[in-house]
Design a protein around this motif. Sequence first.
Motif, PDB file in Angstrom:
ATOM      1  N   GLY B 123       0.828  -1.204   0.000  1.00 15.33           N
ATOM      2  CA  GLY B 123       0.000   0.000   0.000  1.00 15.33           C
ATOM      3  C   GLY B 123       0.861   1.251   0.000  1.00 15.33           C
ATOM      4  O   GLY B 123       2.096   1.183  -0.022  1.00 15.33           O
ATOM      5  N   TRP B 124       0.217   2.422   0.036  1.00 19.17           N
ATOM      6  CA  TRP B 124       0.940   3.693   0.053  1.00 19.17           C
ATOM      7  C   TRP B 124       1.693   3.887   1.353  1.00 19.17           C
ATOM      8  O   TRP B 124       2.732   4.508   1.400  1.00 19.17           O
ATOM      9  CB  TRP B 124      -0.051   4.850  -0.108  1.00 19.17           C
ATOM     10  CG  TRP B 124      -0.477   5.083  -1.505  1.00 19.17           C
ATOM     11  CD1 TRP B 124      -1.565   4.534  -2.121  1.00 19.17           C
ATOM     12  CD2 TRP B 124       0.165   5.886  -2.489  1.00 19.17           C
ATOM     13  NE1 TRP B 124      -1.631   4.960  -3.419  1.00 19.17           N
ATOM     14  CE2 TRP B 124      -0.585   5.802  -3.681  1.00 19.17           C
ATOM     15  CE3 TRP B 124       1.319   6.695  -2.483  1.00 19.17           C
ATOM     16  CZ2 TRP B 124      -0.237   6.473  -4.844  1.00 19.17           C
ATOM     17  CZ3 TRP B 124       1.654   7.371  -3.643  1.00 19.17           C
ATOM     18  CH2 TRP B 124       0.895   7.253  -4.805  1.00 19.17           C
ATOM     19  N   GLN B 140      -5.319   1.625   3.962  1.00 19.56           N
ATOM     20  CA  GLN B 140      -5.645   1.598   2.539  1.00 19.56           C
ATOM     21  C   GLN B 140      -7.114   1.969   2.309  1.00 19.56           C
ATOM     22  O   GLN B 140      -7.442   2.699   1.377  1.00 19.56           O
ATOM     23  CB  GLN B 140      -5.346   0.211   1.967  1.00 19.56           C
ATOM     24  CG  GLN B 140      -5.213   0.178   0.461  1.00 19.56           C
ATOM     25  CD  GLN B 140      -4.064   1.028  -0.085  1.00 19.56           C
ATOM     26  OE1 GLN B 140      -3.053   1.248   0.608  1.00 19.56           O
ATOM     27  NE2 GLN B 140      -4.213   1.531  -1.297  1.00 19.56           N
TER      28      GLN B 140
END
Lengths: 381, 291
Positions: B123-124, B140
């Motif tokens: 994820g980021w 997320q």
Amino acid sequence: MKLTRRDFAAGVVAGLAAPHIITSARAQGATIKIGMCAPVTGPAAESGRYAIQGAKLALEAVNKAGGILGKQAELIIEDDQTTNPGIVLAFSKLAAQSDIVGFLGSIRSTQVHAMAPDVLKLGKPVMIGGTDPNLTHMGNQWLFRFRPNDSYSGRVIAEYGVNTLGKKKWAVLHSTDAFGTAGGKALTAALEKLGAPPLLDQGYANQSQDFTPVVLAIKQSGADILGSYFTFENDLGIFARQLRQLGVNIPWVGSPSIVNITALKLAGPALYNTYGVADYAEDSSEASKAFGKLYRDAVKVAPDNQSSWPYDAVTVLAAAINKAGSTEPAKIREAILSIKKFPGAEGEYNFDQNGDGLHGYNIVKNDKGNIVFDKHIEFND
Amino acid sequence: MDLVLQLLFTGIGIGAVYALVALGFVLIFRATNVVNFAQGEFSMVAAYLMVVFAVDLGWPYWLSFLIALGGMALLGVIFNLGVYYPLRHRTFLPVIIATIGASILLSNSVLAIYGPQPQVLQGWFDTPGIQLGPVYLDSQYLLIIAVTIALVFFNYWFFEKTLLGKKLQATSQDKEMASLLGISVSTMIMITFIYSAVLGGLAGILVAPVLFVSIQMGSTIALKAFAATIIGGFGDVAGAIIGGLALGVIETFGAAYISVPYKDGFAFLVLVAFLIFRPQGIFGERVAEKA
């Protein structure tokens, strides 16, 4: 040229006899053919690739050792698309080839159920990996199983959890397909026998995108151990992550999918310290170790049950045909059922009259991503 | 109460994913009057592009993200020129069949190139989530919800306040009239396809760390997103978002309080109910616009 009545009659006879002669000639062809239905596409395409590689490795070994009845063996693969209609179509394509002497079906019980009526109609031996106990107990004498059935996995999960880990408050989670339902029932029955009926018996539909309601139900049930039957690795991966994220850290003993390569890759640390029943455990026997080495050298990934059962199926089928000295289905069947103490990658094969070759499971532990053999539990009944 | 809050958060998170894909359905429907059944595959392709750039090539996440979205814009152009444009004067049926064909082509192309193995995309954020009192907030899902909210405002601004947005609206309402006013209809439709492909791609990239990257991920989401567009009101941007969120919440609560195995059934039960009792959806199609 004048066509006489005799020439005409000879022509008609030759025309009628030709298909039969060609078919017989093909049946007595240069190779012995084994058909295989495998998920080349669809959700199980990755595990399908492993299965094909396992079967091919066995075929190479059989051919190196002299083949089947003195001929080289050949594998004919049809894509089952990981669906029930797909496997019915794939099997019908293979069944239409009269020179195929035996078949490999699916590791998924639901697919084996779908193809079973056609197997019965064809009357040729089909090796399967599906573990729904009913498959070999529904009067279909042509199904031969190369993995222990779920009545054993359920009993092993229950026995390990109750007697080794000392846990009695169970949550049982299972897919609602044939495999998951049969597995969940077997586990619940085994737990009831051990005096620990589950606090929660929860089904889920395959290809779920979210397991939050399931995790919360487990949390609320007060269970101190989880037993599971997952069919697809994607589902297992999503569930495992959400289970840990929502703070559930109770011991977890799962069916074989919990230790397969794809699940380990997808779920990562979320599966650390879980236990699984594994029909294939690399350190469980010399034959398992030998297969493991062969597979790693050839495919460059760790072996698992997706590849080990087709490997054993091809090996045993070849041995049975050689033992029978014939490709006649009834004689092959008799030869398979007479196989005892046969060392395979999955374990020692002792076929019973139902067509079940294995009668126990290994328990393995996920030790920071490494699958470590713990113990083997065998049943004699 | 804790349980309700947790379920609500998850339901909105999942619903936001449906909403993003549904938005792509709606935009293309408004512009062309056909349903693009390859919308789900746009999500899948973008997720695989992220795997190629961020995982295989090891490029920075933000750079991979921008390149993947750029790739989706290009796919939108190709899709428009290759699938819609040659059939634009035909009835809606050949176009719909062409989009189904394109969806099969896209998924099998990715299968042929990348193989069947599901992939993991991080994820980021490094932190998987935060515990807010009794509720766990997956980072997320938080991002997905934030992006959906941002898109609501962006769409409003874009379609109502910019000239390009107004041209797109005019084209979707009456192509002939728009053309008479000097608007290039084919350019507007091209822009719509680009925007829809980027939106679908955005949904795929955002949801990939949660659902993993697989060939099937697009079709699974698209089916629900399609239901969401009908519930919200086919052709309505706000309806797509509300429909998506409603569907996510309904199926999550249905699973928790009624039955987990029939989770998907609730979504389609609601869909059937809408089709029977309110076929125009929550917001309905603004008929006056089409007149």
